[in-house]
Design a protein around this motif. Structure first.
Motif, PDB file in Angstrom:
ATOM      1  N   ASP A  10       0.869  -1.182   0.000  1.00 44.27           N
ATOM      2  CA  ASP A  10       0.000   0.000   0.000  1.00 44.27           C
ATOM      3  C   ASP A  10       0.906   1.233   0.000  1.00 44.27           C
ATOM      4  OD1 ASP A  10      -2.756   1.012   2.244  1.00 44.27           O
ATOM      5  OD2 ASP A  10      -1.764   2.062   0.580  1.00 44.27           O
TER       6      ASP A  10
ATOM      7  N   SER B 132       2.555   3.862  14.656  1.00 40.92           N
ATOM      8  CA  SER B 132       1.121   3.860  14.965  1.00 40.92           C
ATOM      9  C   SER B 132       0.427   4.730  13.937  1.00 40.92           C
ATOM     10  CB  SER B 132       0.863   4.434  16.356  1.00 40.92           C
ATOM     11  OG  SER B 132       1.518   3.680  17.331  1.00 40.92           O
ATOM     12  N   TYR B 133      -0.801   4.374  13.589  1.00 34.54           N
ATOM     13  CA  TYR B 133      -1.545   5.123  12.571  1.00 34.54           C
ATOM     14  C   TYR B 133      -2.819   5.692  13.160  1.00 34.54           C
ATOM     15  CZ  TYR B 133       1.638   2.604   9.452  1.00 34.54           C
ATOM     16  OH  TYR B 133       2.757   2.100   8.839  1.00 34.54           O
ATOM     17  N   GLY B 134      -3.370   6.674  12.472  1.00 40.96           N
ATOM     18  CA  GLY B 134      -4.537   7.384  12.972  1.00 40.96           C
ATOM     19  C   GLY B 134      -5.751   6.507  13.185  1.00 40.96           C
ATOM     20  N   ASP B 135      -5.819   5.382  12.495  1.00 40.19           N
ATOM     21  CA  ASP B 135      -6.983   4.497  12.668  1.00 40.19           C
ATOM     22  C   ASP B 135      -6.775   3.532  13.828  1.00 40.19           C
ATOM     23  OD1 ASP B 135      -6.317   1.886  10.164  1.00 40.19           O
ATOM     24  OD2 ASP B 135      -5.071   2.808  11.713  1.00 40.19           O
TER      25      ASP B 135
ATOM     26  N   ILE C  40      -3.781  17.112   4.708  1.00 36.96           N
ATOM     27  CA  ILE C  40      -2.690  16.375   4.063  1.00 36.96           C
ATOM     28  C   ILE C  40      -3.236  15.533   2.924  1.00 36.96           C
ATOM     29  CG2 ILE C  40      -1.392  16.293   6.243  1.00 36.96           C
ATOM     30  CD1 ILE C  40      -2.026  13.285   6.381  1.00 36.96           C
TER      31      ILE C  40
ATOM     32  N   ASP D 246       1.762   4.802   0.555  1.00 35.33           N
ATOM     33  CA  ASP D 246       1.111   5.642   1.553  1.00 35.33           C
ATOM     34  C   ASP D 246       1.810   6.985   1.724  1.00 35.33           C
ATOM     35  OD1 ASP D 246       0.798   5.481   5.156  1.00 35.33           O
ATOM     36  OD2 ASP D 246      -0.368   6.571   3.655  1.00 35.33           O
TER      37      ASP D 246
ATOM     38  N   ASP E  75      -3.186  12.123   1.463  1.00 38.85           N
ATOM     39  CA  ASP E  75      -2.830  10.823   2.053  1.00 38.85           C
ATOM     40  C   ASP E  75      -3.402   9.670   1.239  1.00 38.85           C
ATOM     41  OD1 ASP E  75      -3.281   9.284   5.354  1.00 38.85           O
ATOM     42  OD2 ASP E  75      -2.224   8.652   3.543  1.00 38.85           O
TER      43      ASP E  75
ATOM     44  N   THR F 111      -6.409  16.842  12.133  1.00 40.16           N
ATOM     45  CA  THR F 111      -5.957  17.323  10.826  1.00 40.16           C
ATOM     46  C   THR F 111      -6.933  16.821   9.776  1.00 40.16           C
ATOM     47  OG1 THR F 111      -4.104  17.431   9.296  1.00 40.16           O
ATOM     48  CG2 THR F 111      -4.467  15.332  10.327  1.00 40.16           C
TER      49      THR F 111
ATOM     50  N   SER G 221       2.634   8.359   5.479  1.00 34.95           N
ATOM     51  CA  SER G 221       3.617   7.833   6.431  1.00 34.95           C
ATOM     52  C   SER G 221       4.928   7.601   5.687  1.00 34.95           C
ATOM     53  CB  SER G 221       3.115   6.519   7.059  1.00 34.95           C
ATOM     54  OG  SER G 221       3.061   5.483   6.063  1.00 34.95           O
TER      55      SER G 221
ATOM     56  N   SER H   2      -4.281   1.451  14.177  1.00 29.58           N
ATOM     57  CA  SER H   2      -3.472   0.280  13.841  1.00 29.58           C
ATOM     58  C   SER H   2      -1.994   0.557  14.132  1.00 29.58           C
ATOM     59  CB  SER H   2      -3.658  -0.076  12.359  1.00 29.58           C
ATOM     60  OG  SER H   2      -3.251   1.008  11.547  1.00 29.58           O
TER      61      SER H   2
ATOM     62  N   ILE I 166      -9.395  13.844  14.812  1.00 25.77           N
ATOM     63  CA  ILE I 166      -8.007  13.557  14.415  1.00 25.77           C
ATOM     64  C   ILE I 166      -7.122  14.798  14.574  1.00 25.77           C
ATOM     65  CG2 ILE I 166      -6.538  12.836  12.486  1.00 25.77           C
ATOM     66  CD1 ILE I 166      -8.852  11.303  11.371  1.00 25.77           C
TER      67      ILE I 166
ATOM     68  N   PHE J 262      -4.223  -5.116  10.178  1.00 26.96           N
ATOM     69  CA  PHE J 262      -3.268  -5.507   9.128  1.00 26.96           C
ATOM     70  C   PHE J 262      -3.354  -7.005   8.891  1.00 26.96           C
ATOM     71  CE2 PHE J 262      -1.550  -1.595   8.054  1.00 26.96           C
ATOM     72  CZ  PHE J 262      -1.190  -0.858   9.176  1.00 26.96           C
TER      73      PHE J 262
ATOM     74  N   LEU K  59       3.398  -1.640   3.713  1.00 26.61           N
ATOM     75  CA  LEU K  59       3.276  -0.275   3.211  1.00 26.61           C
ATOM     76  C   LEU K  59       4.575   0.239   2.614  1.00 26.61           C
ATOM     77  CD1 LEU K  59       0.633  -0.348   4.917  1.00 26.61           C
ATOM     78  CD2 LEU K  59       1.233   1.938   5.740  1.00 26.61           C
TER      79      LEU K  59
END
Ligand code: 3AI
Length: 333
Positions: free
Chosen positions: A33, A78-81, A217, A35, A219, A303, A38, A83, A301, A116, A125
């Protein structure tokens, strides 16, 4: 040098887009993916516990003659969702769309979070945000783009994502046949490591354009278009029987409703990117006969995120500095 790779939606809702990547010698194949939100290139690996795997391709460094472990280095993201993943770091040969990065940091996962594990179509990613937020410690590493940038004809890459169809990521050049009209450029604020920019406002269907600075952003790794509540409310107030359904996780619309287009302003010359109403419906919401809206609130979030719902309506140039400072180019297609 130039590179070009096809990227394909992983399901009919365009939830994410994968592209083929080869790592190691002999080449080990992956679907990753790409991205722009990130900056870590990470893959499922022989270190990933089998109960955290679900058919993903795994990177086995010991089977690559060009793999070298970066001793003492590790990564954790770490990601915003919500995960996350983490692991160890190797340098190895990474090839994307005919472009080869020798000595690219390949982050092998020794653990991944549930979302994931369950996404069997994605093996990891390729981070394409700025290397300043790469998580490798103690020695931060460069993204694939930064690794190959010196060899590129121009320090740019472009994203051409499509709805339920293969699209393209190009590196080092701009394919003039991939868009209509002209490209409008807008400055990028990369102080947080993202492709940050400010949209000049929005328009619902053929209503008047609402001037409003919307900073966010670009993304490619986020499915939705996540904007401030006033924008989201303005959009869904024009849709009969739209509702903010907490059990669905956000705004839903009746699946048989034709939705208004959504446009957002870019640059200072009045240019707009228009997302057709048909792309504002992400399919069944999982509750009742309602469908999940592609535009949702960025509320908690902090942003705004122009994710795939927005990006697939445009040809987007991620320009890291062909004119000095980084900029984003937007064209219709
Ligand atoms: C909670 C974590 C916060 C958001 C922050 N992390 C980030 O900003 C990371 C780099 N980026 C992300 O979490 C988001 C941008 C959040 S807005 C700041 N982009 C990448 C995400 N779409 C990648 C992904 C792809 C598929 C499945 C899941 C996730 C941090 O580490 O502080």
């Amino acid at each position: 040098a130039k590179g070009s790779v096809v990227t394909t939606p992983i399901n009919s809702e365009d939830e994410a887009y994968d592209a083929p990547v080869s790592i190691g010698t002999p080449a080990q194949p992956f679907n990753l993916d790409f991205d722009t939100g990130s900056s870590d290139l990470w893959v499922f690996s022989s270190l990933t516990p089998s109960n955290e795997r679900n058919g993903q391709n795994i990177y086995t460094a010991s089977r690559s003659s060009t793999a070298k472990q970066l001793s003492g280095e590790s990564w954790k993201i770490s990601y915003g969702d919500g995960s996350s993943s983490s692991g160890l770091v190797y340098s190895d040969v990474v090839t994307i769309g005919g472009l080869t990065a020798a000595g690219q940091a390949v982050e092998a996962a020794s653990r991944v979070s549930q979302s994931f594990t369950s996404e069997s179509a994605t093996d990891g990613l390729v981070g394409l945000a700025f290397s300043s937020i790469n998580t490798v410690s103690p020695d931060q590493q460069t993204t694939f783009f930064d690794t190959v940038k010196p060899s590129l004809a121009s320090p740019v890459f472009t994203a051409d994502l499509k709805h339920q169809a293969p699209g393209t990521y190009n590196f080092g050049f701009i394919d003039k046949s991939a868009f209509t009209g002209s490209i409008t450029y807008t400055p990028v604020d990369n102080s947080q490591g993202f492709w940050g920019f400010t949209s000049t406002g929005f328009q619902v269907g053929n209503n008047d354009f609402q001037q409003e600075s919307i900073t966010g952003i670009a993304d490619t790794g986020t499915t939705l278009l996540l904007l401030p509540d006033d924008v989201v409310n303005a959009y869904y107030s024009s849709v009969n029987n739209a509702q903010n359904d907490q059990s669905a996780g956000g705004f839903t619309v009746p699946c048989d409703t034709s939705l208004p287009d959504f446009s957002f302003g870019v640059g200072n010359n009045g240019a707009m990117i228009t997302i057709p109403g048909s792309l504002m419906n992400l399919g069944p919401s999982g509750s009742g006969n309602s469908c999940f809206g592609g535009l949702q609130s960025s509320g908690t979030i902090g942003t705004n995120i122009f994710g795939d719902v927005a990006l697939k309506a445009a040809f987007v140039v991620f320009d890291s500095g062909s004119q000095g400072q980084p900029q984003l180019g937007w064209a219709s297609k």
